[in-house]
Design an enzyme around this catalytic site. Sequence first.
Site, PDB file in Angstrom:
ATOM      1  N   SER A   1       0.819  -1.218   0.000  1.00  0.00           N
ATOM      2  CA  SER A   1       0.000   0.000   0.000  1.00  0.00           C
ATOM      3  C   SER A   1       0.846   1.258   0.000  1.00  0.00           C
ATOM      4  O   SER A   1       0.305   2.357  -0.054  1.00  0.00           O
ATOM      5  CB  SER A   1      -0.924  -0.001   1.226  1.00  0.00           C
ATOM      6  OG  SER A   1      -0.182  -0.169   2.413  1.00  0.00           O
TER       7      SER A   1
ATOM      8  N   ASN B   1      -3.238   6.111  -0.401  1.00  0.00           N
ATOM      9  CA  ASN B   1      -2.714   6.366   0.939  1.00  0.00           C
ATOM     10  C   ASN B   1      -2.005   7.704   1.072  1.00  0.00           C
ATOM     11  O   ASN B   1      -1.861   8.214   2.182  1.00  0.00           O
ATOM     12  CB  ASN B   1      -1.797   5.224   1.371  1.00  0.00           C
ATOM     13  CG  ASN B   1      -2.611   4.030   1.822  1.00  0.00           C
ATOM     14  OD1 ASN B   1      -3.597   4.175   2.532  1.00  0.00           O
ATOM     15  ND2 ASN B   1      -2.235   2.838   1.395  1.00  0.00           N
TER      16      ASN B   1
ATOM     17  N   GLU C   1      -5.497  -0.322  -7.274  1.00  0.00           N
ATOM     18  CA  GLU C   1      -4.462   0.605  -7.749  1.00  0.00           C
ATOM     19  C   GLU C   1      -3.390  -0.220  -8.456  1.00  0.00           C
ATOM     20  O   GLU C   1      -2.803  -1.123  -7.861  1.00  0.00           O
ATOM     21  CB  GLU C   1      -3.804   1.343  -6.585  1.00  0.00           C
ATOM     22  CG  GLU C   1      -4.437   2.655  -6.212  1.00  0.00           C
ATOM     23  CD  GLU C   1      -3.591   3.420  -5.208  1.00  0.00           C
ATOM     24  OE1 GLU C   1      -3.387   4.623  -5.428  1.00  0.00           O
ATOM     25  OE2 GLU C   1      -3.149   2.834  -4.203  1.00  0.00           O
TER      26      GLU C   1
END
Length: 297
Positions: free
Chosen positions: A118, A189, A151
């Site tokens: 992430s 993020n 993503e």
Amino acid sequence: MKNVAVIGAGTMGNGIAHTFAQFGYKVSLIDVAQASLDKGIATITKNLDRQVAKEAITEADKAATLANITTFTSMEEGVKGVELVVEAATENVDLKLNIFKQLDTLTAENVILASNTSSISITKIASVTNRPEKVIGMHFMNPVPVMKLVEIIRGYSTTDEVTNLIMETSKKLNKVPVEVNDYPGFVANRILMPMINEAIYTLYEGVAGVEEIDTVMKLGMAHPMGPLQLADFIGLDVCLAILEVLHTGFGNPKYAPCPLLVNMVTAGKKGIKTGEGFYSWNHGTKDLIVAPNFAKK
């Protein structure tokens, strides 16, 4: 592409395995601990039962999905014959680099190596392999079987061919892939974690309480979940790790993690996974913690 290996049987790994298997892929689910694999399969079964109860799938679909998953404690055995590996281990850079070094030697040179990271640089991960052009990010959202977004992160050397193939593969999983470039935190993020961090600062500075902060964001900003509840859901240790990546990567103090977050993780209060974070959690249901004084002293 029909044969996939998933590294890690935790929350993200079992969700990724579930999703690939449900769409007809043969999945090797790999973890060093048999107990983690057993727990992962139990979670997948429970989630499939929930889909059956909602009439989203049939019992036959459930059986076919489970039949598509084979578990392994040996990475060497688990990656034999696969065309794609998706790494979903803990968000720790040294661990991921070690895994990709191993994968590079254990898989055929045409195999695509993807990471569910992430925040960690895909370019950095790719640098420990001899196939940086075939290394890419596939950042699924939790819970994986439900959330539509993936993503797709291009490393510095990732080719158009690999990117296009992973975009198309994501669509075959009934996901919506979004291509982004490889910079700290990517898109999700880089935007989300500073908001969560600011919510923690708001609590730390005594501006408002846990429930009040989350209520403002839910009712005022139409967020389905408040930032403090979401932090518990993600894992406070994961939030801290991502903020540290952002802080190091950009060298900007605005990404520095709130001292309250650091202290909570140090104290072992990591959210749902430990049963206590900003909320106390009882088998996935939350109760507001009243006793702790979160405000700085």
